[in-house]
Scaffold this motif. Structure first.
Motif, mmCIF file in Angstrom:
data_model
loop_
_atom_site.group_PDB
_atom_site.id
_atom_site.type_symbol
_atom_site.label_atom_id
_atom_site.label_comp_id
_atom_site.label_asym_id
_atom_site.label_seq_id
_atom_site.Cartn_x
_atom_site.Cartn_y
_atom_site.Cartn_z
ATOM 1 N N VAL A 191 16.385 -12.194 29.333
ATOM 2 C CA VAL A 191 15.574 -11.643 28.255
ATOM 3 C C VAL A 191 14.106 -11.820 28.623
ATOM 4 C CG1 VAL A 191 14.956 -11.835 25.813
ATOM 5 C CG2 VAL A 191 17.331 -12.208 26.541
ATOM 6 N N ILE A 192 13.362 -10.730 28.568
ATOM 7 C CA ILE A 192 11.930 -10.790 28.853
ATOM 8 C C ILE A 192 11.190 -10.738 27.518
ATOM 9 C CG2 ILE A 192 9.979 -9.664 29.992
ATOM 10 C CD1 ILE A 192 12.013 -8.578 32.026
ATOM 11 N N GLU A 193 10.320 -11.719 27.330
ATOM 12 C CA GLU A 193 9.593 -11.844 26.069
ATOM 13 C C GLU A 193 8.113 -11.561 26.267
ATOM 14 O OE1 GLU A 193 10.437 -15.857 24.903
ATOM 15 O OE2 GLU A 193 12.441 -15.343 24.198
ATOM 16 N N ARG A 194 7.515 -10.968 25.250
ATOM 17 C CA ARG A 194 6.064 -10.754 25.226
ATOM 18 C C ARG A 194 5.588 -11.248 23.867
ATOM 19 N NH1 ARG A 194 3.828 -5.270 27.106
ATOM 20 N NH2 ARG A 194 3.606 -6.396 29.046
ATOM 21 N N ASP A 195 4.619 -12.118 23.880
ATOM 22 C CA ASP A 195 4.090 -12.713 22.646
ATOM 23 C C ASP A 195 5.203 -13.351 21.823
ATOM 24 O OD1 ASP A 195 1.490 -11.859 23.293
ATOM 25 O OD2 ASP A 195 1.844 -9.896 22.367
ATOM 26 N N GLY A 196 6.161 -13.983 22.510
ATOM 27 C CA GLY A 196 7.240 -14.699 21.822
ATOM 28 C C GLY A 196 8.353 -13.815 21.277
ATOM 29 N N ARG A 197 8.282 -12.498 21.527
ATOM 30 C CA ARG A 197 9.302 -11.557 21.034
ATOM 31 C C ARG A 197 10.073 -10.974 22.201
ATOM 32 N NH1 ARG A 197 6.099 -7.329 19.189
ATOM 33 N NH2 ARG A 197 7.921 -6.105 19.712
ATOM 34 N N ALA A 198 11.384 -10.900 22.074
ATOM 35 C CA ALA A 198 12.201 -10.268 23.095
ATOM 36 C C ALA A 198 11.892 -8.775 23.130
ATOM 37 C CB ALA A 198 13.674 -10.498 22.799
ATOM 38 N N VAL A 199 11.565 -8.253 24.326
ATOM 39 C CA VAL A 199 11.214 -6.840 24.444
ATOM 40 C C VAL A 199 12.114 -6.087 25.419
ATOM 41 C CG1 VAL A 199 8.801 -7.116 23.756
ATOM 42 C CG2 VAL A 199 9.436 -7.322 26.172
ATOM 43 N N ALA A 200 12.828 -6.813 26.277
ATOM 44 C CA ALA A 200 13.708 -6.153 27.243
ATOM 45 C C ALA A 200 14.752 -7.147 27.725
ATOM 46 C CB ALA A 200 12.901 -5.632 28.425
ATOM 47 N N VAL A 201 15.835 -6.596 28.261
ATOM 48 C CA VAL A 201 16.878 -7.414 28.867
ATOM 49 C C VAL A 201 17.200 -6.808 30.221
ATOM 50 C CG1 VAL A 201 19.234 -8.294 28.683
ATOM 51 C CG2 VAL A 201 17.854 -8.018 26.618
ATOM 52 N N VAL A 202 17.194 -7.632 31.244
ATOM 53 C CA VAL A 202 17.553 -7.186 32.589
ATOM 54 C C VAL A 202 18.970 -7.681 32.854
ATOM 55 C CG1 VAL A 202 16.982 -7.281 35.049
ATOM 56 C CG2 VAL A 202 15.155 -7.338 33.342
ATOM 57 N N VAL A 203 19.852 -6.735 33.229
ATOM 58 C CA VAL A 203 21.244 -7.085 33.534
ATOM 59 C C VAL A 203 21.594 -6.547 34.914
ATOM 60 C CG1 VAL A 203 21.985 -7.137 31.109
ATOM 61 C CG2 VAL A 203 22.160 -5.019 32.413
#
Length: 96
Positions: A26-38
């Protein structure tokens, strides 16, 4: 599942790719999940599930048409109808 900041993902992209081969990242920006790399394999498996569900929903619609269980709908009713078809498709898949 592994969480990283967008900054860390950018700085350690190669490591992120290696981790994603084992588990979703899970990639977070400003503490919010914005994308998931699988991994590619996980992505393919998820797409196969979505395709199976879509086929089941289409089969339900065709079965309704064959039984004559169809009605004329106004354009504003279509989102509600689509939601009902999807729910019925999920139920049918769950029973298999």
């Amino acid at each position: 599942m592994h969480n990283v900041s967008a900054h860390e993902a950018k700085a350690r992209f190669g490591q992120l790719l290696e981790t994603a081969r084992r588990e979703p990242v899970v990639i977070e920006r400003d503490g919010r999940a914005v994308a998931v790399v699988v991994s590619k394999e996980e992505y393919d498996a998820l797409n196969a599930i979505k395709l199976q569900q879509l086929r089941a929903e289409i089969d339900l619609g065709l079965a309704d048409l064959e039984r004559g269980a169809c009605t004329d709908y106004e354009a504003e009713d279509l989102p509600t109808l689509a939601a009902r078809i999807k729910a019925a498709g999920r139920e049918r898949l769950a029973k298999k």
